[in-house]
Design a protein around this motif. Structure first.
Motif, PDB file in Angstrom:
ATOM      1  N   LYS A  49      23.751  45.021  20.194  1.00 39.98           N
ATOM      2  CA  LYS A  49      24.741  45.985  20.672  1.00 39.98           C
ATOM      3  C   LYS A  49      26.109  45.674  20.070  1.00 39.98           C
ATOM      4  O   LYS A  49      26.530  44.522  20.038  1.00 39.98           O
ATOM      5  CB  LYS A  49      24.817  45.916  22.203  1.00 39.98           C
ATOM      6  CG  LYS A  49      25.882  46.804  22.812  1.00 39.98           C
ATOM      7  CD  LYS A  49      26.015  46.526  24.298  1.00 39.98           C
ATOM      8  CE  LYS A  49      27.230  47.228  24.870  1.00 39.98           C
ATOM      9  NZ  LYS A  49      27.482  46.855  26.274  1.00 39.98           N
ATOM     10  N   VAL A  50      26.771  46.718  19.574  1.00 45.94           N
ATOM     11  CA  VAL A  50      28.137  46.549  19.091  1.00 45.94           C
ATOM     12  C   VAL A  50      29.047  46.436  20.307  1.00 45.94           C
ATOM     13  O   VAL A  50      29.216  47.392  21.063  1.00 45.94           O
ATOM     14  CB  VAL A  50      28.575  47.739  18.202  1.00 45.94           C
ATOM     15  CG1 VAL A  50      30.046  47.591  17.804  1.00 45.94           C
ATOM     16  CG2 VAL A  50      27.698  47.817  16.960  1.00 45.94           C
ATOM     17  N   SER A  51      29.610  45.259  20.515  1.00 46.61           N
ATOM     18  CA  SER A  51      30.453  45.026  21.694  1.00 46.61           C
ATOM     19  C   SER A  51      31.566  44.054  21.343  1.00 46.61           C
ATOM     20  O   SER A  51      31.453  43.257  20.400  1.00 46.61           O
ATOM     21  CB  SER A  51      29.627  44.452  22.850  1.00 46.61           C
ATOM     22  OG  SER A  51      29.239  43.118  22.576  1.00 46.61           O
ATOM     23  N   SER A  52      32.630  44.105  22.112  1.00 44.90           N
ATOM     24  CA  SER A  52      33.761  43.207  21.891  1.00 44.90           C
ATOM     25  C   SER A  52      33.349  41.745  22.050  1.00 44.90           C
ATOM     26  O   SER A  52      33.826  40.874  21.313  1.00 44.90           O
ATOM     27  CB  SER A  52      34.890  43.539  22.867  1.00 44.90           C
ATOM     28  OG  SER A  52      35.358  44.842  22.639  1.00 44.90           O
ATOM     29  N   SER A  53      32.458  41.470  22.992  1.00 45.26           N
ATOM     30  CA  SER A  53      32.063  40.077  23.235  1.00 45.26           C
ATOM     31  C   SER A  53      31.343  39.495  22.019  1.00 45.26           C
ATOM     32  O   SER A  53      31.563  38.331  21.647  1.00 45.26           O
ATOM     33  CB  SER A  53      31.179  39.974  24.483  1.00 45.26           C
ATOM     34  OG  SER A  53      30.032  40.793  24.358  1.00 45.26           O
ATOM     35  N   TYR A  54      30.485  40.291  21.359  1.00 42.24           N
ATOM     36  CA  TYR A  54      29.794  39.801  20.171  1.00 42.24           C
ATOM     37  C   TYR A  54      30.754  39.663  18.985  1.00 42.24           C
ATOM     38  O   TYR A  54      30.625  38.756  18.161  1.00 42.24           O
ATOM     39  CB  TYR A  54      28.636  40.720  19.803  1.00 42.24           C
ATOM     40  CG  TYR A  54      27.412  40.537  20.674  1.00 42.24           C
ATOM     41  CD1 TYR A  54      26.900  39.254  20.909  1.00 42.24           C
ATOM     42  CD2 TYR A  54      26.779  41.617  21.258  1.00 42.24           C
ATOM     43  CE1 TYR A  54      25.784  39.083  21.713  1.00 42.24           C
ATOM     44  CE2 TYR A  54      25.664  41.444  22.065  1.00 42.24           C
ATOM     45  CZ  TYR A  54      25.169  40.179  22.294  1.00 42.24           C
ATOM     46  OH  TYR A  54      24.068  39.994  23.094  1.00 42.24           O
ATOM     47  N   ILE A  55      31.717  40.582  18.897  1.00 38.61           N
ATOM     48  CA  ILE A  55      32.718  40.498  17.829  1.00 38.61           C
ATOM     49  C   ILE A  55      33.559  39.230  17.996  1.00 38.61           C
ATOM     50  O   ILE A  55      33.815  38.503  17.035  1.00 38.61           O
ATOM     51  CB  ILE A  55      33.600  41.757  17.822  1.00 38.61           C
ATOM     52  CG1 ILE A  55      32.775  42.953  17.303  1.00 38.61           C
ATOM     53  CG2 ILE A  55      34.849  41.564  16.968  1.00 38.61           C
ATOM     54  CD1 ILE A  55      33.444  44.293  17.470  1.00 38.61           C
ATOM     55  N   ILE A  56      33.966  38.947  19.227  1.00 39.45           N
ATOM     56  CA  ILE A  56      34.719  37.717  19.505  1.00 39.45           C
ATOM     57  C   ILE A  56      33.883  36.485  19.159  1.00 39.45           C
ATOM     58  O   ILE A  56      34.381  35.521  18.557  1.00 39.45           O
ATOM     59  CB  ILE A  56      35.159  37.681  20.984  1.00 39.45           C
ATOM     60  CG1 ILE A  56      36.247  38.738  21.229  1.00 39.45           C
ATOM     61  CG2 ILE A  56      35.655  36.295  21.381  1.00 39.45           C
ATOM     62  CD1 ILE A  56      36.591  38.947  22.684  1.00 39.45           C
ATOM     63  N   GLU A  57      32.602  36.535  19.498  1.00 38.98           N
ATOM     64  CA  GLU A  57      31.698  35.424  19.187  1.00 38.98           C
ATOM     65  C   GLU A  57      31.612  35.192  17.675  1.00 38.98           C
ATOM     66  O   GLU A  57      31.672  34.049  17.204  1.00 38.98           O
ATOM     67  CB  GLU A  57      30.310  35.747  19.753  1.00 38.98           C
ATOM     68  CG  GLU A  57      29.299  34.625  19.634  1.00 38.98           C
ATOM     69  CD  GLU A  57      27.971  35.036  20.256  1.00 38.98           C
ATOM     70  OE1 GLU A  57      26.955  35.008  19.542  1.00 38.98           O
ATOM     71  OE2 GLU A  57      27.964  35.392  21.461  1.00 38.98           O
ATOM     72  N   ASP A  58      31.497  36.289  16.914  1.00 36.48           N
ATOM     73  CA  ASP A  58      31.430  36.168  15.450  1.00 36.48           C
ATOM     74  C   ASP A  58      32.718  35.584  14.873  1.00 36.48           C
ATOM     75  O   ASP A  58      32.678  34.750  13.962  1.00 36.48           O
ATOM     76  CB  ASP A  58      31.155  37.540  14.817  1.00 36.48           C
ATOM     77  CG  ASP A  58      29.699  37.976  14.956  1.00 36.48           C
ATOM     78  OD1 ASP A  58      28.849  37.106  15.228  1.00 36.48           O
ATOM     79  OD2 ASP A  58      29.416  39.174  14.795  1.00 36.48           O
ATOM     80  N   ILE A  59      33.855  36.026  15.392  1.00 41.81           N
ATOM     81  CA  ILE A  59      35.144  35.497  14.909  1.00 41.81           C
ATOM     82  C   ILE A  59      35.242  33.997  15.183  1.00 41.81           C
ATOM     83  O   ILE A  59      35.609  33.206  14.316  1.00 41.81           O
ATOM     84  CB  ILE A  59      36.320  36.240  15.576  1.00 41.81           C
ATOM     85  CG1 ILE A  59      36.348  37.713  15.131  1.00 41.81           C
ATOM     86  CG2 ILE A  59      37.657  35.567  15.227  1.00 41.81           C
ATOM     87  CD1 ILE A  59      37.312  38.576  15.927  1.00 41.81           C
ATOM     88  N   LYS A  60      34.888  33.603  16.402  1.00 39.26           N
ATOM     89  CA  LYS A  60      34.989  32.186  16.782  1.00 39.26           C
ATOM     90  C   LYS A  60      34.002  31.305  16.013  1.00 39.26           C
ATOM     91  O   LYS A  60      34.245  30.108  15.822  1.00 39.26           O
ATOM     92  CB  LYS A  60      34.776  32.039  18.287  1.00 39.26           C
ATOM     93  CG  LYS A  60      35.934  32.576  19.116  1.00 39.26           C
ATOM     94  CD  LYS A  60      35.747  32.300  20.586  1.00 39.26           C
ATOM     95  CE  LYS A  60      36.996  32.677  21.378  1.00 39.26           C
ATOM     96  NZ  LYS A  60      36.852  32.375  22.809  1.00 39.26           N
TER      97      LYS A  60
END
Length: 222
Positions: A156-167
């Motif tokens: 799922k495209v979600s902010s939580s996964y995007i934050i996880e990828d950045i970190k």
């Protein structure tokens, strides 16, 4: 409630997209584009509503008010997508304790909403008790558009996964989810000069806002 309306369309009826929209990722963009489409169809003002600060931070689910995209950058992005008016709702003790029916009443009576677009998993009101099914009860008086989840690589495209990828430093994934490179605004500061000694001089950036902090490392940038 404590909110700020950025508008050139006072006292006009609105098509509104509901959500936190912290990064305006590709899932958020689907909602925004649908809102603009509905506004044109029914002669309404396409309006974007976001919260500040992050509700998950205020409610204690996050230890930092970390941002994928600061407010002013969100404003610029949504206007590029066709949004005309913007509402920033202060997420404080008043708004977080608002009963779902009171939130709906505020939308209808004070914001003058006639058309709502939101994601399938949107929740609102005290302890997130309000759900999409509660908004759907407004039909046919108010048209409600529910956008299904968007998936990329079975995730799922979600902010939580995007934050996880950045970190995790997996920034190459972001064009498929965020839709663009991750951007940080900051001031160049003096570092240790180790890169220069290795013939690879680098820029050390002191961020100007509470951005999600990427994994420690050296990055190629534009």
């Amino acid at each position: 409630m404590n909110y700020k309306l950025y508008t050139n369309n006072e006292n006009k009826t609105r098509a509104i997209c509901l959500g936190y929209f912290d990064g305006i990722h590709l899932g958020h963009q689907k909602l925004i584009k649908k809102t603009v489409e509905e506004a044109k169809k029914y002669n309404l003002v396409p309006t974007f509503l976001t919260f500040d600060p992050d509700p998950n931070f205020v409610l204690g689910f996050k230890t930092k008010n970390e941002l994928i995209m600061p407010l002013e950058d969100r404003f610029k992005k949504v206007k590029e997508l066709g949004i005309e008016d913007i509402i920033v709702l202060k997420f404080d003790d008043i708004s977080k304790n608002l009963e779902p029916k009171e939130f709906i009443k505020w939308l209808l009576e004070e914001i003058n909403v006639k058309n709502i677009t939101t994601g399938f998993d949107f929740s609102f009101g005290k302890r997130g008790q309000g759900k999409v099914k509660d908004l759907l009860l407004l039909e046919p008086m108010i048209k409600v558009n529910v956008i299904d989840e968007l998936k990329v690589n079975n995730r799922k495209v979600s902010s939580s996964y995007i934050i996880e990828d950045i970190k995790n430093g997996e920034v190459e994934n972001l064009k498929e989810t965020l839709g663009e490179l991750y951007t940080i605004k900051g001031i160049v500061i003096k570092g240790l000069g180790n890169g220069k000694k290795l013939s690879f001089p680098t820029l050390n950036i002191a961020p100007l806002d509470e951005y999600v902090e990427p994994k420690n490392g050296v990055y190629g940038v534009e």
